[in-house]
Write an enzyme that holds these catalytic residues in place. Sequence first.
Site, PDB file in Angstrom:
ATOM      1  N   ALA A  63      -4.192  -0.794 -10.183  1.00 33.52           N
ATOM      2  CA  ALA A  63      -3.948   0.651 -10.118  1.00 33.52           C
ATOM      3  C   ALA A  63      -3.606   1.180 -11.496  1.00 33.52           C
ATOM      4  O   ALA A  63      -3.367   0.431 -12.443  1.00 33.52           O
ATOM      5  CB  ALA A  63      -2.814   0.926  -9.134  1.00 33.52           C
ATOM      6  N   GLY A 102      -5.726  -3.599  -6.475  1.00 32.44           N
ATOM      7  CA  GLY A 102      -6.722  -2.674  -5.945  1.00 32.44           C
ATOM      8  C   GLY A 102      -8.125  -3.000  -6.399  1.00 32.44           C
ATOM      9  O   GLY A 102      -9.101  -2.663  -5.710  1.00 32.44           O
ATOM     10  N   GLU A 105      -9.326  -5.448  -3.930  1.00 34.35           N
ATOM     11  CA  GLU A 105      -9.535  -4.726  -2.666  1.00 34.35           C
ATOM     12  C   GLU A 105     -10.835  -3.927  -2.718  1.00 34.35           C
ATOM     13  O   GLU A 105     -11.565  -3.848  -1.728  1.00 34.35           O
ATOM     14  CB  GLU A 105      -8.343  -3.811  -2.384  1.00 34.35           C
ATOM     15  CG  GLU A 105      -7.082  -4.579  -1.997  1.00 34.35           C
ATOM     16  CD  GLU A 105      -5.917  -3.667  -1.685  1.00 34.35           C
ATOM     17  OE1 GLU A 105      -5.483  -3.629  -0.517  1.00 34.35           O
ATOM     18  OE2 GLU A 105      -5.435  -2.997  -2.617  1.00 34.35           O
ATOM     19  N   GLU A 125       0.179  -7.374  -5.673  1.00 39.04           N
ATOM     20  CA  GLU A 125       1.118  -6.283  -5.383  1.00 39.04           C
ATOM     21  C   GLU A 125       2.536  -6.774  -5.088  1.00 39.04           C
ATOM     22  O   GLU A 125       3.510  -6.069  -5.353  1.00 39.04           O
ATOM     23  CB  GLU A 125       0.608  -5.468  -4.193  1.00 39.04           C
ATOM     24  CG  GLU A 125      -0.610  -4.604  -4.488  1.00 39.04           C
ATOM     25  CD  GLU A 125      -1.924  -5.355  -4.352  1.00 39.04           C
ATOM     26  OE1 GLU A 125      -2.983  -4.702  -4.443  1.00 39.04           O
ATOM     27  OE2 GLU A 125      -1.901  -6.592  -4.179  1.00 39.04           O
TER      28      GLU A 125
END
Length: 695
Positions: A63, A102, A105, A125
Amino acid sequence: MTSVVSYDIQDGIAVISIDNPPVNALSQPVRAELQLLARKASDEAAVQAIVVACAGRTFVAGADIREFGKPPVEPLLPDVINALEAIPKPTVAALHGTALGGGLELALGCHYRVATAKARFALSEVTLGLLPGAGGTQRLPRLVSFETAIEMITTGKQIGAKEAAALGLVDLVTDATDVTAAAIAFAKDLVKDGKGPRPVSALDVTRHDPSVFDTARAKLSKTRAGQLAPLACVDALEAAAKLPFAEGLSAERKLFRKMMETDQRSALIHAFFSERKVAKLPDLEGVDPRNVAQIGVVGGGTMGAGIATSALLAGLNVTLIERDTESAERAHQTVARTLEGSVKRGKIDRATFETLMSERFRAESDYAALSETDLVIEAVFESMEVKKDVFTQLDRICKPGAVLASNTSYLDINEIAQVTSRPQDVIGLHFFSPAHVMKLLEVVVADQTSPVVTATGFALAKTMRKIAVRAGVCDGFIGNRILSHYRKAVDGTVLAGASPFAVDRALREFGLAMGPFAVSDLAGLDIGWATRKRLAPTRDPRETYTEFADRICEAGRFGRKTGRGFYIYGEGGPTPDPEVDVIIAEERKAKGITPRKLGDGEIVDRFMAAMVNEAARVVAEGIARRPLDVDVVLLNGYGFPRWRGGPMHYADAVGPAKILEDIQRFAKEDAFLWQPAPLLEKLASEGKLFSSLND
């Protein structure tokens, strides 16, 4: 505004490429453009398949940290990924560098994944007190086993491309230098073979034993005691096993939002940012460091050999000096054994080991071998006279411009510098043991140290993958000075009535990996004993000096290395030594102290009040420039629980006023030890936090 996502069609394959340097973070503009272009590729009749790629040195590495702590701005990443996965054309992720958080992901939202052989992957995370919140906990166990998913998500550890392929996370590992081209070719083959979309969300979860989740929770309650995020990760993964995908995704999002509101998330984010701010010092802006390729190390003991190993692994050439040929050979063997461990752990290969030992490292007994080194680190016995002798020789031998550094843990760098003709080139580089493992490096700046030399110290730390913190000169610098103060408070806690073993247990439950008495045993009780004897002539007569550790040392019991210290060390592991209780009881009686029962809460309050109080003095005196510097030192060198953010962050969380109240309460027992720091009193009276001083 410059576009951060590009779009191109090559032979029916739409290439959507993210270019958001330095790490292609998933900022709001990236998410918005990615969603828009994915929809465009889905709608265009000429597009048969889609490749999602990244420019630069890496795939998406997570992120955008600039958005941390701010209200979320649409489109949210889960929505972008869900939309990408729903495209009725095959989508391929082209992975190089790292796909983290992310980024991974996003890759899981694509139907297929192609990776370079050196690519690495992680859902990290949990290291920020969170869990994957964009489908990671729901998609990963549809590709890999739940045991693997639990391990990856609760630790945040990275895995390589070959392992990822073996697990089923990656479809193709390519040796091609252009991974985007390889992904395009893979996409063309999919079209040619008539293979359509393969949404991960549509796959069944991997077969598993339902007890895997309770087993994981039981393990984490021991290995990650007190931490919230790892257990939340397990809850989310269990939702993937029990619920349809959409419901599991909703459960994941609820858990993610819950973790966003925790104090632990705030503490871990603070630690994350502090480690990135700590090397940013105004007085070093625009200052270029000296080039360092050849370094010398004086002293081949545990610390010197560790420093040499760390430097070798960082690509530096190392010459180590010992007092005689036999000692030099012993140091050579120590470094070789340590590097052999790196081979066994897969950190380096056998060929690299051979190169390091034959071409890049030598151990000598003649200081003349250091004549062409760029920087020398002294790592000899902690004695001022011994160190002065070393620096006198270095001053005579080393070339002009060579940086002369001491690894001293406590001693005055100014005094050491004065025996040389070049005090501007002298600096402290305080490594932590084992030096090839521990990340912290205190860069101790003496009165006459040149800014260029300071910058060189920070540059060396970066090369050696250390976290460097600037420290001023005082006995113990930042970390050991604070340590000496809270150790006195801990010893006072024992005299007041707690056993050393109760103290260790309470502080382990607080989050420390080891209690202070177990740490002393590990380090060697004789080290602290030598320091206490060194400082004895200057000890204030008002100090309540605790003697039980000295009595233990006088009996020849120095901790693990002698088999006995505070604990007895046998085959079954350490056990409390009942003789220690007898020694402590005798001292209490001699001092007229009637012991009382202290609860775990008071033990923790004493430990933290002493740590924060002395840290406040360290900041006020400029030994540490900012409170965040203290946090980084204690987190990376002294085992302070990362999920509490560091002592200064902890003080802000409970309130400086609360810390001050504790000190005033404890002062009724020992007014000399518990003198409030003026800075703490000032912040408490003004209702301010230590964080207000970080900028």
